[in-house]
Each structure stands twice: as structure tokens, then as C-alpha cells.
Design a protein around this motif. Structure first.
Motif, PDB file in Angstrom:
ATOM      1  N   ARG A  34     -82.265  46.332  19.972  1.00 53.92           N
ATOM      2  CA  ARG A  34     -83.120  46.684  19.095  1.00 53.92           C
ATOM      3  C   ARG A  34     -84.163  47.252  20.035  1.00 53.92           C
ATOM      4  N   ASN A  35     -84.771  48.280  19.328  1.00 54.91           N
ATOM      5  CA  ASN A  35     -85.633  49.427  20.005  1.00 54.91           C
ATOM      6  C   ASN A  35     -87.017  48.619  20.047  1.00 54.91           C
ATOM      7  N   ASN A  36     -87.486  47.793  18.958  1.00 53.87           N
ATOM      8  CA  ASN A  36     -88.618  47.473  18.773  1.00 53.87           C
ATOM      9  C   ASN A  36     -88.750  46.092  18.513  1.00 53.87           C
ATOM     10  N   ASP A  37     -88.262  45.131  19.462  1.00 55.56           N
ATOM     11  CA  ASP A  37     -88.210  43.810  19.358  1.00 55.56           C
ATOM     12  C   ASP A  37     -89.783  43.352  19.990  1.00 55.56           C
ATOM     13  N   LEU A  38     -90.502  42.819  18.756  1.00 59.26           N
ATOM     14  CA  LEU A  38     -91.841  42.305  19.432  1.00 59.26           C
ATOM     15  C   LEU A  38     -92.062  40.872  19.822  1.00 59.26           C
ATOM     16  N   GLY A  39     -90.756  40.574  19.970  1.00 61.91           N
ATOM     17  CA  GLY A  39     -90.887  39.076  20.498  1.00 61.91           C
ATOM     18  C   GLY A  39     -91.025  38.063  19.223  1.00 61.91           C
ATOM     19  N   LEU A  40     -90.561  38.679  18.068  1.00 63.64           N
ATOM     20  CA  LEU A  40     -90.678  37.674  16.845  1.00 63.64           C
ATOM     21  C   LEU A  40     -89.623  36.917  16.570  1.00 63.64           C
ATOM     22  N   GLY A  41     -88.680  36.828  17.384  1.00 58.38           N
ATOM     23  CA  GLY A  41     -87.325  35.963  17.210  1.00 58.38           C
ATOM     24  C   GLY A  41     -86.461  36.718  16.916  1.00 58.38           C
ATOM     25  N   THR A  42     -85.038  36.335  16.531  1.00 65.72           N
ATOM     26  CA  THR A  42     -83.877  37.050  16.187  1.00 65.72           C
ATOM     27  C   THR A  42     -83.674  36.935  14.658  1.00 65.72           C
ATOM     28  N   GLY A  43     -82.715  37.960  14.419  1.00 59.79           N
ATOM     29  CA  GLY A  43     -82.094  38.236  13.333  1.00 59.79           C
ATOM     30  C   GLY A  43     -82.535  37.210  12.051  1.00 59.79           C
ATOM     31  N   LEU A  44     -81.821  36.361  11.645  1.00 54.57           N
ATOM     32  CA  LEU A  44     -81.928  35.356  10.611  1.00 54.57           C
ATOM     33  C   LEU A  44     -83.354  34.879  10.071  1.00 54.57           C
ATOM     34  N   TRP A  45     -84.058  34.334  11.109  1.00 53.41           N
ATOM     35  CA  TRP A  45     -85.315  33.986  10.536  1.00 53.41           C
ATOM     36  C   TRP A  45     -86.279  34.887  10.352  1.00 53.41           C
ATOM     37  N   LEU A  46     -86.144  35.982  10.999  1.00 54.20           N
ATOM     38  CA  LEU A  46     -87.005  37.386  10.874  1.00 54.20           C
ATOM     39  C   LEU A  46     -86.511  37.723   9.413  1.00 54.20           C
ATOM     40  N   ARG A  47     -85.263  37.829   9.126  1.00 54.11           N
ATOM     41  CA  ARG A  47     -84.694  38.623   7.918  1.00 54.11           C
ATOM     42  C   ARG A  47     -85.435  37.536   6.747  1.00 54.11           C
ATOM     43  N   VAL A  48     -85.137  36.401   6.951  1.00 54.34           N
ATOM     44  CA  VAL A  48     -85.487  35.567   5.845  1.00 54.34           C
ATOM     45  C   VAL A  48     -86.953  35.811   5.593  1.00 54.34           C
ATOM     46  N   ALA A  49     -87.954  35.557   6.572  1.00 57.50           N
ATOM     47  CA  ALA A  49     -89.379  35.738   6.373  1.00 57.50           C
ATOM     48  C   ALA A  49     -89.748  36.923   5.764  1.00 57.50           C
ATOM     49  N   THR A  50     -88.935  38.154   6.125  1.00 55.66           N
ATOM     50  CA  THR A  50     -89.149  39.403   5.587  1.00 55.66           C
ATOM     51  C   THR A  50     -88.893  39.402   4.245  1.00 55.66           C
ATOM     52  N   TRP A  51     -87.780  39.062   3.924  1.00 56.98           N
ATOM     53  CA  TRP A  51     -87.388  38.989   2.395  1.00 56.98           C
ATOM     54  C   TRP A  51     -88.303  38.124   1.561  1.00 56.98           C
ATOM     55  N   LEU A  52     -88.617  37.109   1.918  1.00 60.01           N
ATOM     56  CA  LEU A  52     -89.456  36.205   1.160  1.00 60.01           C
ATOM     57  C   LEU A  52     -90.907  36.936   1.098  1.00 60.01           C
ATOM     58  N   SER A  53     -91.403  37.584   2.056  1.00 61.04           N
ATOM     59  CA  SER A  53     -92.641  38.489   1.784  1.00 61.04           C
ATOM     60  C   SER A  53     -92.550  39.385   0.915  1.00 61.04           C
ATOM     61  N   VAL A  54     -91.437  40.103   0.888  1.00 64.31           N
ATOM     62  CA  VAL A  54     -91.194  41.247  -0.092  1.00 64.31           C
ATOM     63  C   VAL A  54     -90.925  40.727  -1.382  1.00 64.31           C
ATOM     64  N   ALA A  55     -90.263  39.487  -1.652  1.00 63.80           N
ATOM     65  CA  ALA A  55     -90.265  39.001  -2.897  1.00 63.80           C
ATOM     66  C   ALA A  55     -91.488  38.388  -3.451  1.00 63.80           C
ATOM     67  N   PHE A  56     -92.255  37.964  -2.544  1.00 64.98           N
ATOM     68  CA  PHE A  56     -93.746  37.510  -2.943  1.00 64.98           C
ATOM     69  C   PHE A  56     -94.500  38.651  -3.420  1.00 64.98           C
ATOM     70  N   LEU A  57     -94.506  39.738  -2.882  1.00 66.89           N
ATOM     71  CA  LEU A  57     -95.191  40.807  -3.065  1.00 66.89           C
ATOM     72  C   LEU A  57     -94.800  41.723  -4.370  1.00 66.89           C
ATOM     73  N   PHE A  58     -93.340  41.523  -4.602  1.00 65.47           N
ATOM     74  CA  PHE A  58     -92.771  42.505  -5.418  1.00 65.47           C
ATOM     75  C   PHE A  58     -92.223  41.887  -6.764  1.00 65.47           C
ATOM     76  N   LEU A  59     -91.846  40.577  -6.819  1.00 66.72           N
ATOM     77  CA  LEU A  59     -91.270  39.982  -7.840  1.00 66.72           C
ATOM     78  C   LEU A  59     -92.023  39.849  -8.917  1.00 66.72           C
ATOM     79  N   PRO A  60     -93.290  39.826  -8.900  1.00 65.60           N
ATOM     80  CA  PRO A  60     -94.086  39.683 -10.178  1.00 65.60           C
ATOM     81  C   PRO A  60     -93.920  41.155 -10.817  1.00 65.60           C
ATOM     82  N   ILE A  61     -93.718  42.363 -10.414  1.00 63.82           N
ATOM     83  CA  ILE A  61     -93.376  43.660 -10.874  1.00 63.82           C
ATOM     84  C   ILE A  61     -92.456  43.602 -12.095  1.00 63.82           C
ATOM     85  N   PRO A  62     -90.808  43.171 -11.317  1.00 65.70           N
ATOM     86  CA  PRO A  62     -89.719  43.076 -12.391  1.00 65.70           C
ATOM     87  C   PRO A  62     -90.075  41.969 -13.542  1.00 65.70           C
ATOM     88  N   ILE A  63     -90.755  40.989 -13.299  1.00 63.23           N
ATOM     89  CA  ILE A  63     -91.139  39.943 -14.361  1.00 63.23           C
ATOM     90  C   ILE A  63     -91.848  40.451 -15.293  1.00 63.23           C
TER      91      ILE A  63
END
Lengths: 359, 612
Positions: free
Chosen positions: B3-32
Motif C-alpha cells: 500500500r502506497n500510503n500506510d500511515l500506520g493506521l493499522g491494516t485492512g478490516l479495522w480501518l475499513r470498518v472505521a471508514t464505513w462507519l464514519s461515512v454512514a454517520f456523515l451521509f446516512l441522514p441524507i437518504p433517510i
């Protein structure tokens, strides 16, 4: 043609250019050489009109243009980082000056194409600056200035941002171009090789004053001040005192122990303290004295630095001073010369070598 | 995997979950929000089937479109001015050294750093001081002042990257300073100017706070309109409006992206944007010049409190043009009116506020002789205690707080406030998030009244409410309907308008007037002392008192009006619905009076109740 008379530029208490006078002839390739902060760029910018002089006269073609704004001066500049307009194509960049002067479209077309041809960039008209290599950008900058046919072209370190190879190639082209178009060039650089290779005349600047001004050979062979001697090429400096002096030459006592003879007329008198300057390539190493190298001083070899075409030998003299000798490897290999570290050798040179500078 | 830009934020799964949770938190209200804009119910969170009716409501909402129009005009003009001035300021700051430059540079930041409310207040004070009437000009001035700073900073950032040698190169090639600005500097910093302008436009479009302070009678913007709609509970109309706004924004973004991809020249984009803004500015000036001031009427009221269709009929009948702007409570009305720069002709304060305004000499005497329909008014309402002379007000509507409950989930009788303390309904009781309602109710149960201002009774009332708190599901005023409809709560004190509206659509609900008596309000027509169109205001009042118009009003608002002729003209179902309100025993009702300093004590007790 261009004449600077007693030009001074001060920034508050700091004197950037101190009472400089110089003349540049028509068609001349003139070079201002010096390390950064010496005032060479300030002179260039005063000629271009980006800086105001504090005092003095800047005369172009017989008229003092010191107070004209840049757009009223018959000079054009090639900037260090080229300063091409990023929102315009190559063609538009080169045409800019003509457009501003309201030339008609047909004339703009022919002159721009001609200028691009001169810098070998035909076919690049529709490119944008960010699609060009450094060398190409540099040539666009050149064409953009030349197309206006100025009295003087000012070049501010135009090769410093280029790779060494491309810089060397462009250097050659630049000289040819200048001969061909016949426009006066004033060229600012900190690179002595560039200056010596390109210029008809070089002015070496230091602390806001011109230390020496003359053709490259004269500057190299006969430096007039310690700064010039030190700045151009490399130089060994030996302290000495004049013992006898005639109109054909003199005798020096170096470091108060070695007597040497010099076949060169110098305005010195017995008792004067002087600096004796010897270039590394004027010196030889030997175990025995040689006939045609009349002067000799003993020293111990301390270091060897291999430089490809030559090797540098660092000798320590009896008074502790280090002296550098440069020997061509090709010639040295033919002679099967071999020097050992910490061995005592003789440092030899000819009576005709070296320059004497008043200390 | 590399990976080109591993900022030491940990690997795959945890990072992905955190990202998607943040995205959901930000954008879920709009579809609702979008989904519920298609809700058939008027409740925001209670799905009852697919319908486009809220879009119809939004499209038919005249005030909304006036708001859109005003917002666009204000945004266009202020963007144009802010962009020109901000760019000029940035150029001055980056190119020149002058006396006071550092001061100027720091001043630029002030509108950004300062809380907007302070900014709005100070602008308002200034406008009043220099006697500048509040309206388009004042709002545009306000918007220009703060968006100018943003434009200047964005352009300044772009100028910091600007290579000064480009400028020198241009001068060197024979261009003078003006030509250099035109052909080199402006084109190179154009992306900065464009993003600055876009930023200014969005800032102006959604600005609320400083607009609230500086808007006048005819310059209500979309955000002000939307906020005023919230007053009546959040309806899916807001969702529909928001969905449309999202669509427009997306379309604009896509258009911008397309234009960039197609490399349409910056000059064209600049020209288009500048041209549009200039056109709008011209239109604005023309429309202001053409508007015949004599035939206007500036109304300051709650949003939707005069039905749109009735105002439209009035305009058609009289040729008078109505500018409608909104306040959200009596206190806002008072503060606006006492500033005296707003040019309102007709305002709608409640009972106690009429008394205050008379005391402050803010109201004009109404020429009752000119009102042909004055005789239709119920006499019990024409000389009420807050103005015994009856000279300063004409009663408009009245209402009360009653008990709204679901018949299917409660056991009769529900006829007393005491039911709100009934253990059987633990966790099913909803209380209004309103200290005067809650404490007023407790005082009434203790046999007193909040207006007695008795500190000892306040302690008892607090104890009573504390006892109730474990039974209470929530304190909420905005979504009472939805919470009752979703059957989360079974019963709640509620205002008669909203309560009757729910019972109209959902027969399982009942709106009761408890026997201990209820708090009551009377909203009135009043004319400010400085009104410039007093006759026009009186014509509208008279129009609203006409029996047929009053009946339509009552039908639309579900608030009764004290009009003796109108009820007979009501459709049968509406008449039945309003019947308990029309036959109210006024002796059981109590106008909510002023609390004065006691208000602070109640406030303290309220905070204590809510915090523990």
C-alpha cells in the motif's frame, strides 16, 4: 551602448551595489559572475527596471533610463525559472510581447514561428509550459524574449535549473544563438565554468563591487585580487616578502625560509609583503630537482584525491601549510610516476608561473 | 499487498470498518431525509406509504418560492460584490506594503473568527444607527461583509503560490500594470477567484444568523422560511424542499465537473457567472424601482399563519402586493418592532405581548369604523384584559393546551391533568419541552397560577414534576405527532391546532379539555405605530373577518376564530372537529400572563428538573 555610471543600490543600511561603473558594447556577450548576494542580480534587475537605483546613471543608447518602468525599456529578460505564463500555450507565451505592442496578426505569426525556429522548438506551438521539459521551457523563455528584438537580452542564471548535461549542451547553443542574432547579452551566473565558457568579457563581483573585469583568459591567468584568484578555479596562496626586484622579475622569500625567483614584472619593491598565487596544475611533484622547473620547496605527501582525469596531491610544507598539486593521470601513468603517502617530495614549478598580489 | 500510503493506521478490516462507519454517520441522514420526503403521512418519522404530495405542497408554497427567489437574488448580488472586493483586497494585501497592512490583514479575519450572532447584532445596530431601512440592501451588505473575507483569504492563498516573476515577466515584455493584471495575474489566480465566488454564493445561500438580524419586510430568504416552517412541527414538506435542494446542488456540481472535464475556458465560465450575477443585479434594481410602494403591505407573522390561498385572493381583489416575513415567537417580534427599522404594517402578537407593546407605545390605534366586518366578532374577545379599550388589537384566532391521547391505548376517563401522573402509563407520557407549559400545568394542579409568581408554590410544582419525571418518555415539542402516531407514547399535553389536526386524520386520537381548566392564548392583528400602509393593513384585517374567509381560515389552520358568522359556513366534519373549541367555557380558560422577574426563577427550576 549600455553604460552604468557610479550606480549604487541600498536597502536601508545594506549596500547591495556599491558605486559600480561598467560599459557593455553592442553585440557583446557580457557576464556578471559572483556568489549569491554579491549584487550581480541586483544590477540585472536595475537594468530591467524591477529595482530602483539609489544613485548613479543607467544609460542605454545615450539616454538615462534609470527611472523608466520595466515596460518602457528596450531590454528583455530570461528569468531563472523561466516564468512562463502557465495559462498560455507556447505560441501565446512567445506572442505576448508582440500582442501587447499591438502588432498585426500576420506579423505576430511569422515572428513567433521564426523565434521558435531559432530555439529549435517548431511544432511545439500548442503545448502548454507544463507539458515541456526544463530545457524546452528554457528555450521558450529565450524565444519569448528574443522575438521582441530588444537592444539587450538579460539572462538571470538561465541554466542553473537544468541537468548538468543539458546545461552544457544549451550553453553551446546559447553562444551560437548570440552570434547569430547579434543581440547584446548580459548574463548573470554564479557558475565560473559557464562564465568562462560563454562570455566575451566577465565581471567578477564581490560585496557589491566589481573586483575585476576582463576577458575570461585574463581573469583566469592574471587575477588582480585575492578574491578573484580564489574564486576562479583553485589556487594555492603562499605568503612571501620581496627581497629584490627588477623590471624583469623579482626574488621572493616564502614563509621566511625558501627563496624563489620569478620572471614576471610586478609593481613591487623590496620589503613588500605579497601573496604568491600558484595554480595546482602549475606544480609538479618530484624526488629530484628538475632542470626546467627552477623553483622547489620540500613537503610531505599527506593525501591523494582521485578525480578521474587528474589526481590531487595534498602536500604539507614545513611551516604546516597545505598545498594542492594537480597531475594529469594520463601523463602520470605514461611516466610510471608513483607517489607514496607520508614520503617527502619536492614541489617544483617554473619561474614563469604564478601571480604576485600585494598583500 | 503493498500500500502506497500506510500511515500506520493499522491494516485492512479495522480501518475499513472505521471508514464505513464514519461515512454512514456523515451521509446516512441524507437518504433517510430523501426517503421520508415521499411519505404519505404528515409525520416525519412515521411511514404510511409512498406519495408525492409533499412535493406538490412544496411547489404550491408561494412563500417558499419567494424565499428561493430572494435567496438567489441576494446570493448573486452579494457574490458579485464580495468577489470583486475580496479579490481587490487580496491583491492589495499580497502586492503592496502600506501603512496599516498588518492591521488590515488581521481585520479580514474578524468576520470569520467572530461568532456570527455578534456580527449580525453589530450590523443591525449599525443599520439602525445610520437609519438604513432593513431589506435587500441590508442583507446584501451583511452577506458581502462576511463572504468578502472568505473570498479574500481564498484568493490570497492562491496569490501566495503565484510566482511574482510572472508579473515581472509581463512587465518586462512591455505590458503595463493594468495589462499585467488583466492578462496574467487574473487568469492565473482565476481558479482561486472562482472557488472564492462559489464559496461566497453558498455562504450567502445558507446563511441564517446574520440574515435573521438584517432581513426586513420584503427580504425573507429560503433559510428563514425553512426555519419558520419548523415552528409548526417538522413536516415532510421540509424533506421535499431539502431533497430538491440536494438535487439542485448535485446538478450544479456535476455541471461544474463536466465543464472542467470539457476544458471549457475559464474565461467562458467567468463570463457566464459574472454575466448571470450582473443580470440578476440589474433585475433586482429594476424590480425595486418598478415596485409601487403605495400598493404594498408588509406582514410580519408566523410562517403559514395566514393561509397562502387567502392572501392570494386578497391580492387579486385589491391589487395590493403582500410581503410576508416571519418571526418565530413573540419575543422575536417584540425585539424587531422595538428596533423600529423594519417597516412592518401588520403584525400578529399574542395576548400578553399586546399588553407589553401598548406599554412600550409600539402600536397604532386601529380604525375600527373602517372595518365593515367588525360586527361579526364575538364580543367576549374584543375587549380582553390585556387591552380593555380594545383599540389596539383585533382578535384573530385563539387556542389552548389540551390533552391529546390515543383512545385505543388508554382507559377512560381521560378528562384530568392527573392522568399524566398515572403509573399505568409509565414511559408512555410525552411532555412538551416548554417550561411555561410544564410549570403552568403543575401550578394549576396545585390550585394556583403561574402568574401569581409564588416562589413557594414553585418549589411544590418542581416536586410534583420531579415525581412525574420517571413516568415521562421524553420532553419534546417538535415531533409530538410522530411520537404519538408511532405509539411510543399514548398521551401528551398538546396545543389545540396540532392536536385537532391529528384527530382529523387519525380517528383513534382524541383532544380533550381537562376539567381543571387549560391555558389559553389569543393571537391578534396589530398595527405598528410607524406602519406606512395602515389602510392596507386594515383592509386585510377586514378581509379576514369576512365570514366566508374566516371559515376558510379556520378550515385550513384548525384554529377557531372568534367570529359569530363563520362557523355556520364550515363543512360539517370541520365544524364537528372544532366544536369543543367553539363552545369552550371561557371561565375555564386562563390567558397566560407575563411572569416578569419570576421567569428567571421558573427557568432555574426548569433547568433543575431537566438536569436531574
Amino acid at each position: 551602448m549600455l553604460e552604468l555610471i557610479n550606480v549604487t543600490r541600498k536597502y536601508g543600511d545594506v549596500v547591495a551595489v556599491n558605486d559600480v561603473s561598467l560599459t557593455v558594447a553592442k553585440g557583446e556577450f557580457f557576464c556578471l559572475l559572483g556568489s549569491s548576494g554579491c549584487g550581480k542580480t541586483t544590477i540585472l534587475r536595475m537594468v530591467a527596471g524591477f529595482e530602483k537605483r539609489t544613485s548613479g546613471q543607467i544609460i542605454l543608447n545615450g539616454r538615462d533610463m534609470g527611472d523608466d518602468p520595466p515596460y518602457c525599456r528596450d531590454v528583455n529578460t530570461v528569468f531563472q525559472n523561466y516564468a512562463l505564463f502557465p495559462h498560455m500555450t507556447v505560441f501565446e507565451n512567445v506572442a505576448y510581447g508582440l500582442r501587447i505592442r499591438k502588432c498585426n496578426t500576420a506579423e505576430i505569426g511569422t515572428r513567433v514561428m521564426e523565434a521558435l525556429g531559432q530555439v529549435r522548438l517548431s511544432g511545439f506551438e500548442e503545448r502548454r509550459p507544463d507539458q515541456l521539459s526544463g530545457g524546452q521551457q528554457q528555450r521558450v523563455a529565450l524565444a519569448r524574449a528574443l522575438v521582441n528584438r530588444p537592444s539587450i537580452l538579460l539572462l538571470d542564471e538561465p541554466l542553473s535549473a537544468l541537468d548538468k548535461k543539458i546545461a552544457e549542451q544549451t550553453r553551446l547553443e546559447l553562444t551560437e544563438l548570440q552570434r547569430r542574432v547579434g543581440i547584446t547579452f548580459i548574463y548573470v551566473t554564479h557558475n565560473q565554468t559557464e562564465a568562462l565558457a560563454l562570455a566575451d568579457r566577465v565581471a567578477v563581483m564581490h560585496n557589491g563591487v566589481i573586483e575585476q573585469c576582463g576577458p575570461p583568459g585574463e581573469i583566469y591567468e592574471h587575477p588582480k585580487t585575492r578574491f578573484v584568484a580564489d574564486f576562479i578555479g583553485s589556487m594555492n596562496f603562499l605568503d612571501g616578502q620581496v627581497t629584490t626586484a627588477t623590471d624583469r622579475g623579482c626574488r621572493l622569500r616564502l614563509a621566511e625560509r625558501w627563496d624563489v625567483e620569478i620572471d614576471k614584472a610586478s609593481p613591487v619593491a623590496p620589503g613588500n609583503r605579497v601573496l604568491y598565487c600558484l595554480r595546482p596544475e602549475q606544480l609538479r611533484l618530484s624526488l629530484l630537482p628538475a632542470r626546467d622547473f627552477e623553483n622547489s620547496v620540500p613537503g610531505v605527501l599527506r593525501r591523494k584525491v582521485f578525480e578521474g582525469d587528474a589526481t590531487l596531491y595534498l602536500l604539507e610544507l614545513a611551516n604546516g601549510q597545505m598545498v594542492t598539486v594537480s597531475q594529469n593521470n594520463y601523463i602520470a601513468r605514461l611516466a610510471r610516476d608513483f607517489y607514496e603517502l607520508n614520503q617527502e617530495y619536492l614541489l617544483l614549478w617554473s619561474r614563469t608561473s604564478g601571480e604576485i598580489i600585494r598583500a | 499487498m503493498a500500500r502506497n500510503n500506510d500511515l500506520g493506521l493499522g491494516t485492512g478490516l479495522w480501518l475499513r470498518v472505521a471508514t464505513w462507519l464514519s461515512v454512514a454517520f456523515l451521509f446516512l441522514p441524507i437518504p433517510i431525509l430523501i426517503i421520508f420526503s415521499f411519505n404519505a403521512s404528515r409525520q416525519v418519522t412515521h411511514w404510511e406509504g409512498f406519495s408525492l404530495k409533499w412535493y406538490a405542497v412544496a411547489f404550491a408554497d408561494r412563500a417558499l418560492w419567494t424565499g428561493v427567489q430572494n435567496s438567489l437574488i441576494i446570493a448573486a448580488v452579494s457574490t458579485l460584490l464580495a468577489t470583486v472586493l475580496g479579490t481587490a483586497a487580496a491583491l492589495a494585501l499580497s502586492k503592496y506594503t502600506f501603512r496599516g497592512r498588518v492591521l488590515f490583514q488581521n481585520l479580514i479575519y474578524i468576520p470569520i473568527i467572530l461568532p456570527e450572532i455578534i456580527f449580525g447584532l453589530s450590523l443591525l445596530a449599525l443599520f439602525i444607527l445610520i437609519r438604513m431601512p432593513l431589506g435587500f440592501t441590508s442583507v446584501i451588505c451583511a452577506h458581502v461583509t462576511f463572504s468578502l473575507s472568505f473570498v479574500a483569504l481564498i484568493v490570497l492563498a492562491r496569490l501566495h503560490q503565484f510566482d511574482r516573476r510572472l508579473e515581472e515577466a509581463s512587465l518586462d515584455l512591455g505590458a503595463n500594470r493594468l495589462q499585467t493584471l488583466r492578462y496574467v495575474i487574473l487568469p492565473v489566480i482565476a481558479p482561486g477567484i472562482v472557488s472564492g465566488a462559489m464559496f461566497a454564493f453558498t455562504l450567502s445561500l445558507d446563511d441564517f444568523v446574520s440574515t435573521l438580524f438584517t432581513a426586513g419586510a420584503n427580504s425573507t430568504t429560503l433559510p428563514l422560511r425553512i426555519y419558520s416552517l419548523v415552528k409548526y412541527g417538522v413536516t415532510p414538506e421540509l424533506n421535499a424542499i431539502s431533497t430538491l435542494l440536494i438535487l439542485v446542488t448535485l446538478a450544479a456540481l456535476l455541471a461544474g465537473h463536466y465543464l472542467q472535464r470539457r476544458a471549457v475556458s475559464q474565461r467562458l465560465v467567468l463570463g457566464l457567472g459574472g454575466g448571470t450575477a450582473a443580470l440578476v443585479a440589474v433585475l433586482l434594481i429594476v424590480s425595486i424601482a418598478l415596485a409601487d410602494d403605495r400598493h404594498t403591505l408588509n406582514v410580519y407573522n408566523y410562517a403559514g399563519y395566514f393561509p397562502d390561498s387567502i392572501l392570494a385572493d386578497f391580492e387579486k381583489e385589491t391589487g395590493i402586493r403582500i410581503n410576508y416575513s416571519y418571526f418565530n415567537d413573540n419575543e422575536e417580534l417584540l425585539s424587531r418592532l422595538s428596533l423600529g427599522a423594519c417597516d412592518y404594517d401588520l403584525v400578529v402578537p399574542s395576548d400578553y405581548m399586546v399588553r407589553t407593546m401598548i406599554k412600550l407605545k409600539l402600536l397604532a390605534r386601529i380604525n375600527r369604523e373602517s372595518l365593515a366586518n367588525y360586527a361579526n366578532l364575538d364580543e367576549r374577545f374584543t375587549r380582553m384584559e390585556f387591552d380593555p379599550t380594545g383599540e389596539y388589537y383585533i382578535p384573530y384566532t385563539y387556542g389552548c393546551t389540551g390533552l391529546l391521547y390515543n383512545r385505543e391505548l388508554t382507559q377512560p376517563p381521560v378528562d384530568s391533568w392527573r392522568v399524566l401522573w398515572d403509573e399505568r402509563y409509565k414511559g408512555r407520557i410525552l411532555m412538551l419541552d416548554d417550561m411555561r407549559e410544564c410549570f403552568g400545568l403543575a401550578f394549576r394542579l396545585l390550585g394556583g397560577s403561574l402568574t401569581d409568581r409564588d416562589p413557594r408554590m414553585l418549589q411544590d410544582a418542581l416536586a410534583l414534576l420531579r415525581k412525574q419525571k420517571p413516568l415521562v418518555l421524553r420532553y419534546d415539542s417538535n415531533t409530538v405527532d410522530s411520537i404519538l402516531l408511532s405509539r411510543e407514547a399514548y398521551l401528551a399535553p398538546y396545543w389545540s391546532g396540532g392536536g385537532l389536526r391529528l384527530t382529523k386524520d387519525h380517528p383513534e386520537f382524541e383532544f380533550a379539555i381537562p376539567r381543571e381548566g387549560v391555558p389559553m392564548f389569543v393571537d391578534t392583528f396589530c398595527i405598528p405605530r410607524d406602519a406606512r400602509h395602515k389602510e392596507n393593513a386594515e383592509r386585510l384585517i377586514d378581509f379576514m373577518l369576512r365570514p366566508d374567509i374566516a371559515a376558510r381560515c379556520m378550515e385550513e389552520l384548525l384554529y377557531p376564530m372568534p367570529n359569530t358568522q363563520a362557523p355556520a359556513l364550515l363543512p360539517e366534519d370541520i365544524h364537528a372537529l372544532l366544536q369543543p373549541m367553539l363552545t369552550l367555557d371561557l371561565k375555564k380558560l386562563q390567558l397566560v400572563g407575563e411572569l416578569g422577574e419570576f421567569n428567571k426563577d421558573v427557568d432555574r427550576a426548569w433547568t433543575e428538573l431537566r438536569s436531574r
